[in-house]
Design a protein around this motif. Structure first.
Motif, PDB file in Angstrom:
ATOM      1  N   VAL B 157       0.843  -1.210   0.000  1.00 24.26           N
ATOM      2  CA  VAL B 157       0.000   0.000   0.000  1.00 24.26           C
ATOM      3  C   VAL B 157       0.878   1.260   0.000  1.00 24.26           C
ATOM      4  N   GLU B 158       1.917   1.244   0.785  1.00 23.73           N
ATOM      5  CA  GLU B 158       2.837   2.396   0.805  1.00 23.73           C
ATOM      6  C   GLU B 158       3.474   2.613  -0.562  1.00 23.73           C
ATOM      7  N   GLU B 159       3.856   1.498  -1.170  1.00 23.73           N
ATOM      8  CA  GLU B 159       4.479   1.548  -2.508  1.00 23.73           C
ATOM      9  C   GLU B 159       3.476   2.114  -3.534  1.00 23.73           C
ATOM     10  N   ALA B 160       2.220   1.680  -3.396  1.00 22.56           N
ATOM     11  CA  ALA B 160       1.161   2.156  -4.304  1.00 22.56           C
ATOM     12  C   ALA B 160       1.060   3.674  -4.246  1.00 22.56           C
ATOM     13  N   SER B 161       1.118   4.208  -3.033  1.00 21.37           N
ATOM     14  CA  SER B 161       1.026   5.649  -2.854  1.00 21.37           C
ATOM     15  C   SER B 161       2.215   6.348  -3.515  1.00 21.37           C
ATOM     16  N   MET B 162       3.388   5.764  -3.356  1.00 20.81           N
ATOM     17  CA  MET B 162       4.585   6.380  -3.950  1.00 20.81           C
ATOM     18  C   MET B 162       4.529   6.350  -5.477  1.00 20.81           C
ATOM     19  N   LEU B 163       3.831   5.360  -6.017  1.00 21.38           N
ATOM     20  CA  LEU B 163       3.737   5.244  -7.479  1.00 21.38           C
ATOM     21  C   LEU B 163       2.640   6.144  -8.061  1.00 21.38           C
ATOM     22  N   GLY B 164       1.902   6.816  -7.202  1.00 21.80           N
ATOM     23  CA  GLY B 164       0.877   7.754  -7.679  1.00 21.80           C
ATOM     24  C   GLY B 164      -0.480   7.125  -7.932  1.00 21.80           C
ATOM     25  N   VAL B 165      -0.661   5.891  -7.429  1.00 20.92           N
ATOM     26  CA  VAL B 165      -1.951   5.211  -7.589  1.00 20.92           C
ATOM     27  C   VAL B 165      -3.011   5.957  -6.771  1.00 20.92           C
ATOM     28  N   GLU B 166      -4.249   6.002  -7.285  1.00 20.89           N
ATOM     29  CA  GLU B 166      -5.286   6.790  -6.594  1.00 20.89           C
ATOM     30  C   GLU B 166      -6.102   5.985  -5.595  1.00 20.89           C
ATOM     31  N   ALA B 167      -6.203   4.674  -5.837  1.00 24.47           N
ATOM     32  CA  ALA B 167      -7.057   3.868  -4.961  1.00 24.47           C
ATOM     33  C   ALA B 167      -6.510   2.455  -4.840  1.00 24.47           C
ATOM     34  N   ILE B 168      -6.863   1.817  -3.741  1.00 26.16           N
ATOM     35  CA  ILE B 168      -6.492   0.398  -3.596  1.00 26.16           C
ATOM     36  C   ILE B 168      -7.756  -0.417  -3.376  1.00 26.16           C
ATOM     37  N   ASN B 169      -7.743  -1.597  -3.947  1.00 23.90           N
ATOM     38  CA  ASN B 169      -8.878  -2.501  -3.791  1.00 23.90           C
ATOM     39  C   ASN B 169      -8.330  -3.814  -3.246  1.00 23.90           C
ATOM     40  N   LEU B 170      -8.783  -4.172  -2.070  1.00 26.19           N
ATOM     41  CA  LEU B 170      -8.319  -5.433  -1.481  1.00 26.19           C
ATOM     42  C   LEU B 170      -9.377  -6.504  -1.714  1.00 26.19           C
ATOM     43  N   HIS B 171      -8.950  -7.665  -2.124  1.00 25.57           N
ATOM     44  CA  HIS B 171      -9.932  -8.751  -2.211  1.00 25.57           C
ATOM     45  C   HIS B 171      -9.343 -10.060  -1.699  1.00 25.57           C
ATOM     46  N   ARG B 172     -10.250 -10.904  -1.235  1.00 25.47           N
ATOM     47  CA  ARG B 172      -9.813 -12.168  -0.624  1.00 25.47           C
ATOM     48  C   ARG B 172      -9.420 -13.172  -1.706  1.00 25.47           C
ATOM     49  N   LEU B 173      -8.452 -13.982  -1.386  1.00 27.62           N
ATOM     50  CA  LEU B 173      -8.079 -15.053  -2.312  1.00 27.62           C
ATOM     51  C   LEU B 173      -9.051 -16.216  -2.136  1.00 27.62           C
ATOM     52  N   PHE B 174      -9.492 -16.756  -3.261  1.00 31.43           N
ATOM     53  CA  PHE B 174     -10.276 -17.987  -3.201  1.00 31.43           C
ATOM     54  C   PHE B 174      -9.739 -18.914  -4.280  1.00 31.43           C
ATOM     55  N   ASN B 175      -9.017 -19.937  -3.826  1.00 33.18           N
ATOM     56  CA  ASN B 175      -8.513 -20.931  -4.774  1.00 33.18           C
ATOM     57  C   ASN B 175      -8.960 -22.295  -4.270  1.00 33.18           C
ATOM     58  N   GLN B 176     -10.074 -22.742  -4.839  1.00 27.94           N
ATOM     59  CA  GLN B 176     -10.665 -23.984  -4.341  1.00 27.94           C
ATOM     60  C   GLN B 176      -9.808 -25.208  -4.694  1.00 27.94           C
ATOM     61  N   HIS B 177      -8.876 -25.025  -5.647  1.00 30.70           N
ATOM     62  CA  HIS B 177      -8.093 -26.166  -6.124  1.00 30.70           C
ATOM     63  C   HIS B 177      -6.782 -26.361  -5.371  1.00 30.70           C
ATOM     64  N   ASN B 178      -6.307 -25.304  -4.758  1.00 28.80           N
ATOM     65  CA  ASN B 178      -5.024 -25.418  -4.088  1.00 28.80           C
ATOM     66  C   ASN B 178      -5.129 -24.956  -2.630  1.00 28.80           C
ATOM     67  N   PRO B 179      -5.335 -25.915  -1.721  1.00 32.45           N
ATOM     68  CA  PRO B 179      -5.564 -25.538  -0.314  1.00 32.45           C
ATOM     69  C   PRO B 179      -4.347 -24.923   0.371  1.00 32.45           C
ATOM     70  N   SER B 180      -3.183 -24.984  -0.285  1.00 33.98           N
ATOM     71  CA  SER B 180      -2.007 -24.398   0.376  1.00 33.98           C
ATOM     72  C   SER B 180      -2.076 -22.872   0.431  1.00 33.98           C
ATOM     73  N   PHE B 181      -2.922 -22.274  -0.402  1.00 34.89           N
ATOM     74  CA  PHE B 181      -3.110 -20.817  -0.339  1.00 34.89           C
ATOM     75  C   PHE B 181      -4.374 -20.519   0.467  1.00 34.89           C
ATOM     76  N   LYS B 182      -4.162 -20.194   1.716  1.00 38.00           N
ATOM     77  CA  LYS B 182      -5.308 -20.027   2.628  1.00 38.00           C
ATOM     78  C   LYS B 182      -5.710 -18.559   2.757  1.00 38.00           C
ATOM     79  N   ALA B 183      -7.011 -18.358   2.843  1.00 37.06           N
ATOM     80  CA  ALA B 183      -7.515 -16.999   3.106  1.00 37.06           C
ATOM     81  C   ALA B 183      -7.313 -16.691   4.584  1.00 37.06           C
ATOM     82  N   LEU B 184      -7.370 -15.414   4.928  1.00 37.12           N
ATOM     83  CA  LEU B 184      -7.205 -15.028   6.333  1.00 37.12           C
ATOM     84  C   LEU B 184      -8.436 -15.413   7.141  1.00 37.12           C
ATOM     85  N   ASP B 185      -8.224 -15.736   8.428  1.00 33.50           N
ATOM     86  CA  ASP B 185      -9.411 -15.959   9.247  1.00 33.50           C
ATOM     87  C   ASP B 185     -10.004 -14.596   9.610  1.00 33.50           C
TER      88      ASP B 185
END
Lengths: 189, 278
Positions: B157-185
């Motif tokens: 996010v800090e880097e985004a600001s330095m690059l002049g980005v206007e907005a950030i959009n956060l979204h959760r990861l959902f990978n039903q095929h690979n359980p090693s990538f877990k979403a946050l509790d």
């Protein structure tokens, strides 16, 4: 009697003010929701519907106030895209970077049409038709430029309707000016 | 509620020049194809969406008519958005995207090192937008959040600001095929989102955070997915859940059909939807 110098300054002021007002209106009208609600799609949907009121009216007004001085309409017309381009690129197109030239060409044609319609003498029919053709020709140049560079063309299905609306918008814009200038006697000619 | 679909998520292509470890694309085992431009025009003439998101299981900039697709949608007064990995961008492409009338331009990132690889391109984009005095498009960083990158998010996010980005959009990861990538509790997510909100406010970045997951979800409530070969499916996580052909029926009629109604009714028991956290 005004001197020649003061008359020139007055004419220049008229040209700049009219072009400035036109550009300001163009930049401040919320076109998207209005056009969406009316089902008028682009490109240049705003010019189709409002070209007569936003552009033709102010170019014609400047030309008549200056006493139909040669090139006063053309100068006002080309100042409009110039002012608009101080705020943002012409129709947002930046590829090619010189796309704004088409804005100037489109308005140059508009200005010429309006000046031509005031000769040899002013009449409702002549000025009205001139205003209609002025808006149509400006729109056509704009469509060609946008179509050529972004590959978006107006819908062929609605083309006759768009042309009719653009023409009528130009007619109304020009006629309003003639009525106003005659009533207020601000026309110098 | 389900009758109106203002949001169309359109998949220009399934081709991608990257193979991100978190992405489901390779697991989906779908053929690679490119959406036909004339078909796309027909889709828009048949329906009147108010918003089109050009983001599916592929890199949209690999489609050589993506600029024309955006310009056509813009001329129909449709708000358009595009998510790219940014690697293929150059000044010419940025100018073409700006000229197309694009409203939202997002760079998809998930690791700091990935962001660093495209940071020059992001900087060029924000610089050109300023130089051209453009109001649109709004430039976003679209950040995928999961267990493996939670510590990097504030730095991104800090880097985004330095690059002049206007907005950030956060979204959760959902990978039903690979359980090693877990979403946050829930707890970790709430902590992170709180931290990001404060940071973004300090950096004057507009922030979009995902709302609580519901069933039926917000994606199904307001959107529909159109695959590159014009198949209508409920969402991007169900690209094989074929509902109808997008060029033969209007979406407003498709969502009134029995198969769609059955789908919505049974989402809670659906093998994918029941696990989805988006």
């Amino acid at each position: 009697m005004p001197t020649n110098d003061s008359s020139t300054i007055k004419n220049l002021l008229t040209i700049f003010v009219c072009a400035g007002v036109s550009a300001t209106i163009n930049l401040s009208i919320p076109m998207r929701p209005i056009l969406n609600s009316l089902g008028i799609f682009g490109p240049a949907g705003g010019m189709i519907l409002f070209g007569g009121f936003i552009f033709v009216l102010w170019v014609t007004l400047a030309h008549l106030i200056t006493g139909c001085k040669k090139l006063s309409g053309v100068s006002t017309a080309i100042l409009i895209p110039a002012f608009c381009m101080l705020v943002s690129p012409w129709y947002g197109v930046v590829d090619p970077p010189w796309f704004g030239v088409y804005g100037v060409i489109a308005f140059l044609v508009m200005g010429l049409m309006i000046e031509f319609s005031c000769k040899p003498k002013l009449s409702f029919a002549r000025l009205g038709i001139g205003g209609g053709i002025a808006n149509l020709s400006c729109l056509t140049v704009t469509w060609l430029a946008i179509g050529f560079y972004t590959h978006v063309w107006p819908s062929t299905r609605f083309l006759p309707l768009y042309l009719a609306i653009a023409f009528m918008s130009g007619v109304v814009g020009a006629v309003i000016v003639l009525v106003l200038t005659k009533k207020t006697k601000i026309c110098q000619s | 509620m389900f009758g109106s679909k203002p949001f169309f998520q359109v998949e220009p292509t399934t081709a991608c020049n990257l193979n991100c470890e978190i992405c489901m694309r390779s697991w989906l085992n779908r053929p690679i194809g490119f959406m036909d431009f004339n078909g796309f025009k027909k889709l828009l003439n048949l329906n009147h969406p108010t918003y089109i998101g050009f983001h599916g299981w592929g890199e949209p900039l690999l489609h050589n008519q993506i600029y024309d697709m955006i310009a056509y949608a813009s001329s129909r007064k449709i708000t358009t958005s595009l998510i790219t990995n940014g690697t293929l961008l150059d000044e010419k492409k940025i100018r073409k995207l700006f000229s197309s009338g694009l409203k939202e331009f997002a760079f998809g990132v998930y690791r700091l090192k990935r962001l660093e690889k495209v940071s020059e391109k992001i900087l060029l984009t924000t610089k050109l937008k300023k130089e051209f005095k453009l109001k649109d498009p709004k430039i976003f960083l679209d950040i995928t959040v999961y267990e493996g990158n939670v510590d990097e998010i504030p730095k991104i996010v800090e880097e985004a600001s330095m690059l002049g980005v206007e907005a950030i959009n956060l979204h959760r990861l959902f990978n039903q095929h690979n359980p090693s990538f877990k979403a946050l509790d829930e707890e970790k997510e709430a902590k992170l989102f709180g931290e990001i909100k404060t940071l973004a406010k300090k950096l004057k970045l507009q922030t979009f955070l995902p709302s609580k997951h519901t069933n039926p979800c917000r994606v199904v409530k307001y959107g529909i997915y159109i695959t590159w070969d014009f198949k209508v499916t409920p969402c991007c996580f169900l690209p094989k859940e074929y509902l109808a052909d997008a060029l033969s029926a209007k979406v407003k009629d498709i969502v009134k059909s029995q198969p769609y109604k059955d789908f919505v009714k049974n989402m809670g028991k659906h093998t994918v939807c029941s696990k989805c956290i988006i």
